[in-house]
Design an enzyme around this catalytic site. Structure first.
Site, PDB file in Angstrom:
ATOM      1  N   CYS A  50     -23.776  -9.745  36.237  1.00  0.00           N
ATOM      2  CA  CYS A  50     -24.309 -10.180  37.533  1.00  0.00           C
ATOM      3  C   CYS A  50     -25.546 -11.049  37.354  1.00  0.00           C
ATOM      4  O   CYS A  50     -25.741 -12.036  38.070  1.00  0.00           O
ATOM      5  CB  CYS A  50     -24.659  -8.978  38.399  1.00  0.00           C
ATOM      6  SG  CYS A  50     -23.273  -7.905  38.806  1.00  0.00           S
ATOM      7  N   ARG A 127     -16.358  -7.940  42.142  1.00  0.00           N
ATOM      8  CA  ARG A 127     -16.824  -9.319  42.298  1.00  0.00           C
ATOM      9  C   ARG A 127     -15.853 -10.066  43.214  1.00  0.00           C
ATOM     10  O   ARG A 127     -14.755 -10.420  42.805  1.00  0.00           O
ATOM     11  CB  ARG A 127     -16.879 -10.017  40.937  1.00  0.00           C
ATOM     12  CG  ARG A 127     -17.803  -9.374  39.958  1.00  0.00           C
ATOM     13  CD  ARG A 127     -17.910 -10.191  38.666  1.00  0.00           C
ATOM     14  NE  ARG A 127     -18.448  -9.345  37.619  1.00  0.00           N
ATOM     15  CZ  ARG A 127     -19.734  -9.021  37.515  1.00  0.00           C
ATOM     16  NH1 ARG A 127     -20.600  -9.494  38.379  1.00  0.00           N
ATOM     17  NH2 ARG A 127     -20.155  -8.229  36.549  1.00  0.00           N
TER      18      ARG A 127
END
Length: 218
Positions: A50, A127
């Site tokens: 991330c 995601r």
């Protein structure tokens, strides 16, 4: 957790009101101002993949601005965690993260967009990416596993392609990049198909149903 459902292409994107690192925001704060929105989720703050995504998103801010795209991040983390992580990334990588991160502790946004996949986790969002146009319609959606970082070049290409398609009434072929030829709609009648097959000025007619043309660039 509220009932979860993944919205579909050309459905109205679920509106929401939520706390964020930029204060309380709503999706319609942006779409009603004519902006495109990239709503994306990440599994958790302070995680390595991330972090690489956020840094790259920040480095490409000029591209988002050029395309009139507002990024909005979402995860099930606290406001304090979001703020601390953003400040950490800005300090370490010398970037400015200009987009808000939504606080979704009650999972209302996650449920509205189907961001939590229970086979992966009951709390961490996968995601995901939702491309939302200024009319508030979902135009594209992508889901990635936790282990795979997103390709930022491809995300930018999606916005560029959709904007070209909307402006010119065309489609974009496989591997299309800005400046390359676009696909012209196929004829809708047999007579028009015969005319197209005979050739049309300004078009590269490969067959009656597949023709391309060059369009002016900005």
């Amino acid at each position: 957790m509220p009932e979860s459902r993944i919205p579909r292409i050309l459905e109205l994107a679920p509106n929401f009101e939520a706390k964020s690192t930029h204060g309380t925001i709503r999706l319609t704060d942006y779409t009603t101002r004519g902006k495109w929105v990239m709503l994306f989720s990440h599994p958790s703050d302070f995680t390595p993949v991330c972090s690489t995504e956020f840094v790259e998103f920040a480095r490409r801010q000029a591209d988002w601005d050029r395309l009139n795209v507002q990024l909005i991040g979402v995860s099930i983390d606290s406001l304090q965690s979001h703020i601390a992580w953003v400040l950490d990334l800005e300090r370490i990588f010398n970037v400015k993260i200009e987009f808000p991160l939504v606080v979704d502790l009650d999972q209302k946004v996650s449920a509205a967009y189907g961001l939590v996949h229970e086979a992966v986790s009951d709390t961490a969002t996968v995601r995901s990416v939702f491309v939302i146009d200024p009319k508030g319609l979902i135009r594209a959606l992508l889901y990635y596993p936790m282990q795979l970082g997103r390709n930022v070049d491809e995300l930018i290409r999606i916005f560029e392609a959709l904007q070209v398609a909307d402006t010119n009434g065309v489609s974009c072929p496989a591997n299309w990049q800005p400046g390359q030829p676009v696909v012209v709609p196929a004829p809708a009648t047999q007579a028009d198909a015969v005319k197209r097959a005979a050739g049309v000025a300004g078009m590269d007619v490969q067959t009656w149903y597949l023709s391309t043309k060059q369009i002016p660039t900005k």
